[in-house]
Design an enzyme around this catalytic site. Structure first.
Site: not given
Length: 661
Positions: A368, A645
């Site tokens: 990402e 995360h």
């Protein structure tokens, strides 16, 4: 295979692409800011709680018409730019390979001479993280913001954590079985292959912060001083490794008096000092205000003294009294309240929840990294430690995939070792919003050494990001099939060896990435039983549907990212070491028997959270006389407040089968 150092084959196309993007960018930026103003994060909501309610509404009323007017005015230029930009993508290369230009700091070639496949072997450390560097308006839907500042801070934290010396605290306490005491941080085998200083895994262990009180303790504390040193921040493990053993008393916890005084020296760490680098940008970030005892960001003078200490230890035994005279222990790190019992004591490797990235991190896979400006800032920071970086991976427009792609794959790879070959493939079956990104797989071949017979020692690293939408089980299984096929083709096409005349010896084959399914959810049964897990081993997994007791989830609950209990690396580490903390701040596996609401699933939760970020390794296809085994595995909290995360790291030991010298 030639590595692409620029996105286009010639400078004319590069200039034309820059011109077309220059026409598009104002429209893109205005649209991003317009949407972002209507999507506040929880941090911003709390900041505005003390302000009059009408102030923010007034700002929106004033700025929205301005943004809209400028957006409409920029549309004609953006359209012209798009007509130039789109066809250029057919000539665009699938990635950009960057090598550190400063030769005085380059050290990749020197690393190749350290391992000659002699002795007991060598360890390699791999890291993986989803950093959520999307355009700011889209990142806010994950409750993170200020993408450009976050990119710089993420890079700074990663390279500071990886370049720190390996200082380990061993607490020998058979009575204390808390998860904090059982956390590993054993020393890594020296990179030279000499295992004479390797520590035996005994007793309870935990990484803690320390402060070096040498004669010149203040001379090298600044970040600039560290950057001026050669070697791209790679510390010598034999010189910078330190073992401190503490005999356990009172369940292995140090009292306040003991923590404040070691060998009669008072703790002089005091309050955390302000960072001298990046204050302007960091002031915009919610978690950069360091508190006493928080060294996770490694970004202040105090943090530098506590976790980036330079304890020089030569060959031979360590004088314990000398070490104790120079090290001050932080009581806030040693005090823990968790009483969870350690299970699977017969585990063959160490595991922990760590506030830092592992020291001497060799390979890093990120997902990402979608925003191109953020990718440049991140690359600039990572180049202080990693000499080789592959970024801007993917395709755009309609080139190479079935549907139009607005952003790239978001994959980024960084390495201390030279990259020999690289290849990228785009998943053609993306659905929904995922189809707008060129999600795929990046395959890399790296050289990590050579034998006395001039045979290259190589390794394979794959980085991927699968379909994210819930319920797309079939899509993810198809992507796993393609991942295996592409990896097999890449290994065959890049291999220059034969069984009869091996020119290369393969040391490891590792897959890292965000697979977007966990091993405990009932909805992910198909992925859990995929054939990938018959060829590759997951260190955290017992079998389909069952993780090891110490494994925790890697997906954080976005709503709690800025809570005081988890907004710093140390605080997040402490929270996740307790069962109650994990229930409060991790997203848990879904079950048909429970409500989808996070608050409604506190009683009977399966596992320790959704673990969707994986690190897999295989013993197939490697040099037959060598053995690969996991040495340690860690869940990392150093990026607390910067992404939703948890990064993960794994250290592999490649054993040659020879006796220690």
């Amino acid at each position: 295979m030639v590595l692409y150092t620029s996105p286009f084959p010639n400078s004319f196309l590069s200039v034309l692409h820059s011109f077309s993007w220059g026409l598009i960018f104002p429209c893109y930026w205005l649209a991003d800011r317009l949407v972002a103003s209507f999507v506040p994060t929880t941090y911003e909501k709390r900041q505005r709680a003390d302000d009059p309610c009408y102030f923010h509404a007034l700002c929106i009323i004033i700025t929205t018409p301005i943004y809209l007017a400028l957006l409409v005015a920029s549309l004609p230029f953006a359209l012209i730019g798009f007509l130039l930009w789109s066809p250029l993508q057919s000539a665009r290369r699938p990635y950009v390979y960057s090598r550190l230009e400063d030769k005085s700091h380059a050290n990749g070639a020197a690393l190749l001479t350290e391992w000659k496949a002699a002795g007991a072997g060598k360890s390699f450390c791999f890291g993986s993280a989803n950093v959520c560097l999307l355009p700011d308006s889209l990142a806010r839907f994950n409750n993170v913001f200020n993408t450009q500042a976050r990119a710089k801070e993420i890079g700074r934290r990663i390279r500071n954590g990886a370049s720190r010396p390996q200082i380990k605290i061993y607490i020998d306490s058979p009575t204390n079985t808390s998860i904090s005491a059982a956390s590993f941080s054993s020393l890594v085998s020296p990179q030279s292959g000499d295992n004479t200083n390797r520590t035996v895994n005994v007793g309870m262990k935990r990484t803690t912060s320390m402060e070096y009180k040498g004669d010149n303790s203040g001379s090298n504390n600044s970040e600039d001083a560290r950057e001026d040193k050669p070697g791209v921040g790679e510390p010598n493990e034999e010189e910078n490794s330190c073992i401190v053993r503490i005999n356990g008393e009172e369940n292995g916890l140090m009292s306040d008096t003991e923590a404040d005084t070691v060998n009669g020296q008072p703790n002089a760490s005091g309050l955390a000092e302000q960072s001298l680098d990046g204050d302007a940008e960091n002031s915009k970030m919610p978690n950069h205000k360091q508190k006493e005892g928080d060294s996770g960001s490694l970004d202040s003078y105090t943090a530098s003294r506590e976790s980036l200490v330079k304890v020089r230890i030569g060959d031979g035994t360590v004088d314990q009294s000398t070490v104790n005279n120079k090290l001050l222990y932080k009581a806030s790190i040693m005090k823990k309240t968790s009483v969870r019992k350690k299970k699977h004591t017969d585990e063959t490797f160490d595991h922990e929840i760590s506030a830092f990235f592992p020291a001497n991190l060799d390979f890093l896979c990120l997902q990402e990294v979608f925003d191109k400006r953020a990718a440049e800032k991140l690359k600039e920071q990572l180049h202080h430690y990693f000499e080789y970086i592959v970024y801007d991976v993917g395709v755009y427009s309609c080139h190479g995939c079935c549907s139009f792609k607005f952003v790239n794959s978001g994959l980024l790879f960084a390495s201390r070792y030279p990259v020999m070959d690289a290849a990228y493939h785009c998943y053609p079956n993306g659905r929904g919003t995922d189809s707008l990104a060129s999600k795929g797989a990046l395959f890399l071949k790296v050289q990590v050494g050579s034998t006395p017979q001039d045979q290259r020692i190589v390794g394979y690293v794959s980085c991927t990001h699968l379909q994210a939408l819930a319920g797309d089980t079939t899509v993810r299984c198809e992507q796993l099939d393609m991942l295996q096929d592409w990896l097999s083709e890449f290994r065959k096409s890049t291999s220059s060896s034969s069984t009869a005349n091996p020119e290369e010896l393969v040391a490891f084959d590792v897959i890292c990435g965000d697979l977007n399914f966990d091993n405990c959810s009932s909805e992910d049964k198909l992925e859990q039983q995929h054939s990938l897990f018959t060829h590759y081993k997951d260190p955290c997994r017992i079998g389909p549907g069952e993780d090891k007791p110490w494994a925790i989830g890697t997906l954080l609950d976005p709503e709690g990212l800025y809570d005081e209990e988890v907004c710093t690396p140390d605080n997040l580490q402490k929270a996740l070491e307790s069962e109650e903390g994990r229930k409060g701040y991790l997203v848990y596996p879904t079950s048909k028997n429970h409500s989808s609401s996070q608050k409604g699933r506190k009683a009977s939760l399966k596992g320790n959270g959704r673990r969707i970020d994986y690190m897999l390794y295989t013993e197939e296809g490697l040099y037959l006389e060598w053995k690969v085994e996991v040495e340690e595995f860690s869940f990392i909290t150093q990026l607390a407040g910067l992404t939703d995360h948890l990064p993960v790291a794994m250290r592999l030991m490649v054993s040659t089968g020879e006796d220690d010298p």
